[in-house]
Write a protein that holds these residues in place. Structure first.
Motif, mmCIF file in Angstrom:
data_model
loop_
_atom_site.group_PDB
_atom_site.id
_atom_site.type_symbol
_atom_site.label_atom_id
_atom_site.label_comp_id
_atom_site.label_asym_id
_atom_site.label_seq_id
_atom_site.Cartn_x
_atom_site.Cartn_y
_atom_site.Cartn_z
ATOM 1 N N THR A 142 -0.986 8.431 18.996
ATOM 2 C CA THR A 142 -0.562 7.040 19.340
ATOM 3 C C THR A 142 -1.731 6.286 20.176
ATOM 4 O OG1 THR A 142 1.333 8.060 19.870
ATOM 5 C CG2 THR A 142 0.742 6.201 21.641
ATOM 6 N N ALA A 143 -1.673 5.056 19.803
ATOM 7 C CA ALA A 143 -2.851 4.330 20.317
ATOM 8 C C ALA A 143 -2.696 3.020 21.231
ATOM 9 C CB ALA A 143 -3.835 3.854 19.048
ATOM 10 N N ASP A 144 -3.455 2.623 22.038
ATOM 11 C CA ASP A 144 -3.396 1.301 22.649
ATOM 12 C C ASP A 144 -4.310 0.372 22.014
ATOM 13 O OD1 ASP A 144 -1.540 2.171 24.404
ATOM 14 O OD2 ASP A 144 -3.045 2.894 25.848
ATOM 15 N N PHE A 145 -4.067 -0.965 21.837
ATOM 16 C CA PHE A 145 -4.801 -1.922 21.136
ATOM 17 C C PHE A 145 -5.098 -3.058 22.235
ATOM 18 C CE2 PHE A 145 -2.998 0.342 17.611
ATOM 19 C CZ PHE A 145 -3.934 0.216 16.714
ATOM 20 N N THR B 153 -7.756 2.595 22.071
ATOM 21 C CA THR B 153 -7.947 3.882 22.781
ATOM 22 C C THR B 153 -6.752 4.927 22.401
ATOM 23 O OG1 THR B 153 -6.734 3.137 24.693
ATOM 24 C CG2 THR B 153 -9.098 2.956 24.751
ATOM 25 N N ASN B 154 -7.360 6.270 22.282
ATOM 26 C CA ASN B 154 -6.209 7.081 21.876
ATOM 27 C C ASN B 154 -6.582 8.106 23.064
ATOM 28 O OD1 ASN B 154 -8.173 8.688 20.811
ATOM 29 N ND2 ASN B 154 -7.458 7.910 18.502
ATOM 30 N N SER B 155 -5.706 9.337 22.733
ATOM 31 C CA SER B 155 -6.204 10.450 23.566
ATOM 32 C C SER B 155 -7.496 11.257 23.371
ATOM 33 C CB SER B 155 -4.967 11.545 23.096
ATOM 34 O OG SER B 155 -5.234 12.203 21.801
ATOM 35 N N GLU B 156 -8.129 10.857 22.309
ATOM 36 C CA GLU B 156 -9.486 11.337 21.935
ATOM 37 C C GLU B 156 -10.756 10.263 22.475
ATOM 38 O OE1 GLU B 156 -10.010 14.385 20.667
ATOM 39 O OE2 GLU B 156 -7.848 14.516 20.737
ATOM 40 N N GLY B 157 -10.277 9.105 22.971
ATOM 41 C CA GLY B 157 -11.476 8.374 23.481
ATOM 42 C C GLY B 157 -11.082 6.880 23.094
#
Length: 419
Positions: free
Chosen positions: A146-149, A180-184
């Motif tokens: 899951t990502a935020d743009f 951004t995602n849970s990895e950075g």
């Protein structure tokens, strides 16, 4: 108007071959895959697509460390007209094609972050109306986290698939993107959207991209048609995105007057209420004592351009060294350098140094002079069309001379018969 005889049409076609054999010049840099961010050791191919003779063209880069070099020197592997790279973070920088005589193609920015997250977004301009998909990728697996743009610093969408699609891009979609995602977090990349014509343009007075602290600049939106709803916007280096008159600038009619500070450095443009954009200009207000006066707006090929190395104190005409794309090109005792008739080969990244310090770098864009519509219609359209269909002959010149004589005789004969 007398119609051309078949023989005269043959002459026109063969004349076109001469036009083709002379070459139309210019080159464009293509990138595969078409994106501006890459994970470490991913493969990227850079190619110079040249109109006319491709001999002498090569891929050149200027890294973020300021190293200017060609493919196949200490980086990349030349394969035909392409340069293949397996990039690492030190390969981040600006890439372009350059001829032996100094002509330049378009330039693309490539980023190889030290982190494990990148945003897959186009490096080359996308055309209005096309579908574009942005992907937030992670070095490991899975890559569909899951990502935020984000666009221009603001969250625009969250996607559980890790990718975001814009079905039909418009000028309003142009901007600075990251994810951004849970990895950075990925670096930011600018996406350019091209349209057939702009309804507004941003002018800058004085026309330069670098200013001293407290100098004043006037920015104006010149709109074709109804100017209602257009306003001047900016995105500063600190990430602030706002309109003129909020906490910066003084609106005066269709202009915005700004008394500049280093915090005002950033990208400025005009925007309508419906999200249409004008061209954008980059303004830099350095903390140092030296600036380079170079045009912020594109200059037209053939025009005279003067670059000035200015010092905050006096005198401001100190002896200066001028650099283009990282290389020293001239030393001037007057502190200024004039290019009498600029060409595409003069396009590039300029800076200057004098005894007081070094200026920031600024990009100077050179656009080709546009012929009149009559000239374009009568002498350019048909030859350019036919150039893509025809190839030359070693006996072309002799053939054309014979055909000229034949065409002239046929035309004169037709004229006598009519009389």
């Amino acid at each position: 108007m007398r119609e051309l005889t078949p023989l005269c049409w043959q002459l026109l076609l063969l004349s076109t071959l001469v036009y083709c054999s002379l070459g139309q010049g210019g080159a464009s840099l293509s990138i595969s895959p078409d994106r501006s961010q890459f994970l470490k050791f991913e493969s990227v191919s850079l190619s110079c697509e040249v109109q006319g003779n491709s001999a002498g063209w090569r891929v050149v880069r200027n890294t973020t460390r300021g190293i200017l070099s060609e493919c196949d020197t200490d980086w990349g592997k030349q394969q035909g007209s392409s340069c293949n790279v397996f990039p690492i973070p030190s390969d981040s920088g600006v890439y372009w094609c350059e001829s032996g005589s100094g002509e330049h193609s378009n330039a693309v920015n490539i980023t190889v972050p030290a982190g494990g997250v990148i945003l897959e977004s186009p490096a080359l301009p996308v055309t209005g109306g096309d579908s574009v998909t942005l992907r937030c990728r992670y070095q490991g697996t899975p890559s569909d986290l899951t990502a935020d743009f984000y666009k221009d610093g603001s969250l625009i969408r969250t996607e559980t698939t890790g990718e975001m699609t814009i079905p039909a891009v418009s000028k309003s979609d142009e901007g600075l993107y990251k994810c951004t995602n849970s990895e950075g977090e990925s670096p930011e990349s600018w996406m350019t959207v091209t349209v057939l014509s702009l309804t507004a343009s941003l002018s800058v007075s004085p026309d330069r991209s670098q200013f001293f602290e407290y100098e004043s600049v006037s920015l104006s939106c010149e709109v074709q048609g109804n100017s209602a709803g257009w306003r001047l916007k900016r995105h500063t280096v600190s990430g602030e995105r706002s309109d003129c008159g909020r906490n910066w600038g003084k609106p005066e009619g269709s202009s915005c007057i700004v008394s500049l500070m280093p915090s005002d450095s950033g990208v400025y443009w005009c925007e309508s209420g419906s999200g249409e954009h004008s061209n954008a200009v980059n303004i830099t207000v350095p903390a140092g004592a030296v600036i380079l006066e170079s045009p912020a707006l594109p200059v037209t090929g053939g025009d005279s351009v003067t670059l000035r190395c200015r010092n905050r104190g006096t005198p401001s005409n100190l002896t200066a060294d001028f650099y283009k794309d990282g290389s020293l090109i001239r030393n001037e005792t007057t502190g200024e350098m004039t290019i009498p008739a600029v060409s595409k080969s003069d396009e590039g990244l300029y800076k200057c140094t004098n005894s007081e310090g070094e200026s920031p770098e600024s990009w100077m864009t050179v656009t080709a002079a546009v012929p009149s519509p009559a000239v374009l219609g009568s002498s350019m359209f048909l030859p350019r069309l036919l150039c893509s269909l025809l190839v030359g002959s070693p006996y072309l010149l002799v053939t054309i001379i014979l055909l000229v004589k034949g065409c002239k005789s046929r035309t004169q004969g037709d004229h006598v018969e009519e009389e």
